[in-house]
Design a protein around this motif. Structure first.
Motif, PDB file in Angstrom:
ATOM      1  N   MET A   1     -12.561  74.193  81.309  1.00  0.00           N
ATOM      2  CA  MET A   1     -12.837  74.340  79.891  1.00  0.00           C
ATOM      3  C   MET A   1     -12.567  75.790  79.478  1.00  0.00           C
ATOM      4  SD  MET A   1     -16.242  73.117  78.003  1.00  0.00           S
ATOM      5  CE  MET A   1     -16.394  73.227  76.269  1.00  0.00           C
ATOM      6  N   LYS A   2     -11.968  75.943  78.329  1.00  0.00           N
ATOM      7  CA  LYS A   2     -11.626  77.280  77.847  1.00  0.00           C
ATOM      8  C   LYS A   2     -12.840  77.993  77.265  1.00  0.00           C
ATOM      9  CE  LYS A   2      -6.843  76.231  76.874  1.00  0.00           C
ATOM     10  NZ  LYS A   2      -5.752  76.355  75.942  1.00  0.00           N
ATOM     11  N   GLN A   3     -12.744  79.301  77.213  1.00  0.00           N
ATOM     12  CA  GLN A   3     -13.805  80.113  76.641  1.00  0.00           C
ATOM     13  C   GLN A   3     -13.844  79.944  75.117  1.00  0.00           C
ATOM     14  OE1 GLN A   3     -16.083  81.876  78.091  1.00  0.00           O
ATOM     15  NE2 GLN A   3     -15.344  81.739  80.195  1.00  0.00           N
ATOM     16  N   ILE A   4     -15.024  80.070  74.572  1.00  0.00           N
ATOM     17  CA  ILE A   4     -15.191  79.997  73.117  1.00  0.00           C
ATOM     18  C   ILE A   4     -14.689  81.297  72.507  1.00  0.00           C
ATOM     19  CG2 ILE A   4     -16.872  79.915  71.239  1.00  0.00           C
ATOM     20  CD1 ILE A   4     -18.608  78.168  73.001  1.00  0.00           C
ATOM     21  N   LYS A   5     -13.888  81.187  71.481  1.00  0.00           N
ATOM     22  CA  LYS A   5     -13.441  82.357  70.721  1.00  0.00           C
ATOM     23  C   LYS A   5     -14.441  82.543  69.579  1.00  0.00           C
ATOM     24  CE  LYS A   5      -9.524  82.676  72.992  1.00  0.00           C
ATOM     25  NZ  LYS A   5      -9.357  83.634  74.037  1.00  0.00           N
ATOM     26  N   TRP A   6     -15.379  83.453  69.779  1.00  0.00           N
ATOM     27  CA  TRP A   6     -16.489  83.621  68.842  1.00  0.00           C
ATOM     28  C   TRP A   6     -16.026  84.062  67.462  1.00  0.00           C
ATOM     29  CZ3 TRP A   6     -20.803  81.299  69.692  1.00  0.00           C
ATOM     30  CH2 TRP A   6     -21.174  81.012  70.994  1.00  0.00           C
TER      31      TRP A   6
ATOM     32  N   GLU B   1      -2.844  84.076  74.572  1.00  0.00           N
ATOM     33  CA  GLU B   1      -4.263  83.944  74.876  1.00  0.00           C
ATOM     34  C   GLU B   1      -4.846  82.636  74.368  1.00  0.00           C
ATOM     35  OE1 GLU B   1      -6.417  87.364  73.582  1.00  0.00           O
ATOM     36  OE2 GLU B   1      -5.040  88.753  74.572  1.00  0.00           O
TER      37      GLU B   1
END
Length: 61
Positions: A1-6, A60
């Motif tokens: 799962m990818k990181q959340i882009k806040w 990214e």
């Protein structure tokens, strides 16, 4: 799962509040408020799309 882009979460919240502001301004019959919130929605959405394009160009996303 990818990181959340806040930053995108922040943009989404700001856009949602701006859209709610349009409804409030309509209820208050404020032309200035309506126009201001519409401009805010367009600016926040534009920043979001611009940020997304930059991140895609960097690879990214």
């Amino acid at each position: 799962m990818k990181q959340i882009k806040w930053i995108f979460v922040v943009y989404a919240i700001l856009a949602a509040f701006s859209i709610m502001g349009i409804g409030v301004a309509i209820g208050e019959e404020s032309i200035l408020g309506i126009v201001g919130c519409i401009i805010a929605v367009m600016a926040v959405m534009g920043l979001g799309f611009k940020t997304k394009a930059k991140l895609r160009a960097k690879g990214e996303m």
